[in-house]
Design a protein around this motif. Sequence first.
Motif, short mmCIF file in Angstrom:
data_model
loop_
_atom_site.label_atom_id
_atom_site.label_comp_id
_atom_site.label_asym_id
_atom_site.label_seq_id
_atom_site.Cartn_x
_atom_site.Cartn_y
_atom_site.Cartn_z
N ALA A 106 0.96 -1.16 -0.09
CA ALA A 106 0.07 0.14 -0.07
C ALA A 106 0.89 1.27 -0.20
O ALA A 106 1.54 1.57 1.10
N ILE A 107 0.84 2.04 -1.09
CA ILE A 107 1.78 2.99 -1.33
C ILE A 107 1.26 4.31 -1.25
O ILE A 107 0.05 4.54 -1.67
N ALA A 108 1.95 5.32 -0.73
CA ALA A 108 1.24 6.65 -0.45
C ALA A 108 2.49 7.73 -0.97
O ALA A 108 3.51 7.62 -0.49
N PHE A 109 2.15 8.55 -1.69
CA PHE A 109 2.92 9.62 -2.36
C PHE A 109 2.58 10.96 -1.57
O PHE A 109 1.40 11.39 -1.67
N LEU A 110 3.77 11.49 -1.13
CA LEU A 110 3.38 12.77 -0.41
C LEU A 110 4.68 13.44 -0.09
O LEU A 110 5.75 12.76 0.18
N ASP A 111 5.02 14.93 -0.01
CA ASP A 111 6.10 15.63 0.24
C ASP A 111 6.14 15.82 1.62
O ASP A 111 5.76 16.87 2.46
N ILE A 112 6.63 14.62 2.53
CA ILE A 112 6.37 14.41 4.01
C ILE A 112 7.34 15.54 4.85
O ILE A 112 6.83 16.00 5.59
N ASP A 113 8.48 15.86 4.02
CA ASP A 113 9.41 16.69 4.68
C ASP A 113 9.60 18.16 4.06
O ASP A 113 10.65 18.90 4.44
N ASN A 114 8.67 18.45 3.35
CA ASN A 114 8.44 19.66 2.59
C ASN A 114 9.77 20.27 2.20
O ASN A 114 10.12 21.66 2.00
N ASP A 115 10.34 19.36 1.12
CA ASP A 115 11.61 19.83 0.49
C ASP A 115 11.21 19.92 -1.13
O ASP A 115 12.06 20.34 -1.92
#
Length: 618
Positions: free
Chosen positions: A589-598
């Motif tokens: 189950a994969i989730a794409f997101l800019d978690i570290d705000n870079d």
Amino acid sequence: MSRSVMKIISVAALSFLLVFIACNGDKPTGPGGNPGSPYQKEWAPWSVTHGGVPVDWPYLGGFNNPKPSLLDFDKDGLTDLFVGQADGSLLFLQNTGSVFDPKWTPVQERLGGIDIGTWHTFADIDGDSDFDLFCDSRMATINYYRNISSGQNIRFQLKETALTSVKNGGDSALQTGLNNTPGFADIDRDGDLDYFFGALSGKLEFHRNVGDSAIHSFEFITDYYDSVLAFPIIKLALSEERHGFSYINFTDSDGDFDLDLFFGDIFNRNLYFFRNDGTAESSDLNLITEDYLPFTTSGFNHPVFADLDGDSDRDMILGVAQAADLDNLRFLRNESGLFAEETRNLISQIDIGTSAMPALGDLNNDGDIDMLLGGSSGQLSYYENIGSAAVPAFDKVTDLFGGIDVGSYSAPAVINWDNDNDFDLLIGNSFGRIEYWRNDGDATNFVAILATNQLAAFVSDTLRPIKVDNLAVPCPADLNGDGLIDLVLGEWDFNGLANVLLYQNTGSIGNPILTLVNNRLIKREVRDFTIPVVYDWDGDGRQDLIVGGRDAGLTLFKNTAPVGQFPDSLTLVKSTDIIPGADAGHYLAIAFLDIDNDGDDDVLVGEESGGLNFYRRR
């Protein structure tokens, strides 16, 4: 700028958000992930705590039915740990601590890139003072890998795909079937390793090594060695006598310089112990107890032994390998010959049990990304980001977010379904339905109200409940660019004909009305599962499709339809691009997101074993 399905913005300025994604595969060999990939796997990229208690390796993945081994693999005088896993990977954890206090540090998630099948064991079969690997060939025979490692360069050479023994005058392949771990031991102290196997009869099969310590040659001696019989001491009715998968481990448990036998069995929730009352040269194995452990488990116990605290006695690490998705890798300290359990989770990681499904979003409107994890329990674990947008830090707050329970196998999607400036949840379940949990609180305080336990859609002008065979996996996204959230739906199909369904939103913003427009969004193939993800993989402004299945990894379908039109099975073209995490296990189950705000999207991948894997875009 991030290439996520929709750019993440604060809830205060929210229009909508899709951040749930899901898929399938096998484990990478180390923190680098796939060679040449722009994504770097990291086991501990930031702080994760469980109720304030630090998690050492949060993104190592989970353990289901682990099968451990203990040995000094790198010859540094410290005992290292290996964990065989259900997906055929063999995790290598180096002891970077001391003889008094081991610290387990991941080195490779799939040792040597080898598929061990359903079991593994180590033995120095060629007398060169390093440990060779024997494992399941997945064809009921034994693969033999010779250890040719040098220093930090870990290498194994496949020498045999069917280890043989002489029986009735001719060579025949040693048969283990699936899930049966044989043992190697110098039972007659002649300087070479003999072979033992726990047969389905409950008896111990013995093949003597008639070669030498450098060149093995096995010869069948008996299928009833020392009259060993792994059945309860108290006689059961014949109909109740059962023996199944076996685990064989010889060790000197009582310090009398001969080898005793531990016999794990899938039908024994404890452990058979046979003491050697003979000598090191001539054994006499006798059943002392069928309940060696101070507790029972779900069964098929795999004990391994080593002195892990420097007090000159052997402690135990126990893998519970039958129906065990939590509390399954245990440490028992040897206290004057008695084993005392100190932990049921030797390796500290995120592990919810089975089928971790991540969904991401700013659930408390504090400007950073929080995380929900669905899974086989049907509930949702909530990890609040107590760090910041640039430096995340997650703490598990609860395993029952919002009091939500959808029965089993919760597949969550975070979305502002009713356009009221806060997040709601669409959650698929194992009943093939999608539940809609409306947030009746606000952007800072999620108050979950079950609006409907079965989302509905129009099919040929008739409103019908949405229902697939099993395991509905919702993925809300605007696929035609009209500003309305459509619904892509994955399914389980018992006939192996699972596909992906597409429902168009024919309503309005805040009042979605779903209409089935395509029940075969991708070309028909044999599939048990489809776990779809909508994501603009190539940055061309069109939403592509990534689909996971039972064993098929992650498959990318590039969207070639004109902008503004729905894709279909002709315009979704299968690609050979490698998706990060495609080799991270099963039921991914994969989730794409800019978690570290870079400014670029990172990847979280949940897996069948209940854990998470993190990939940072480099």
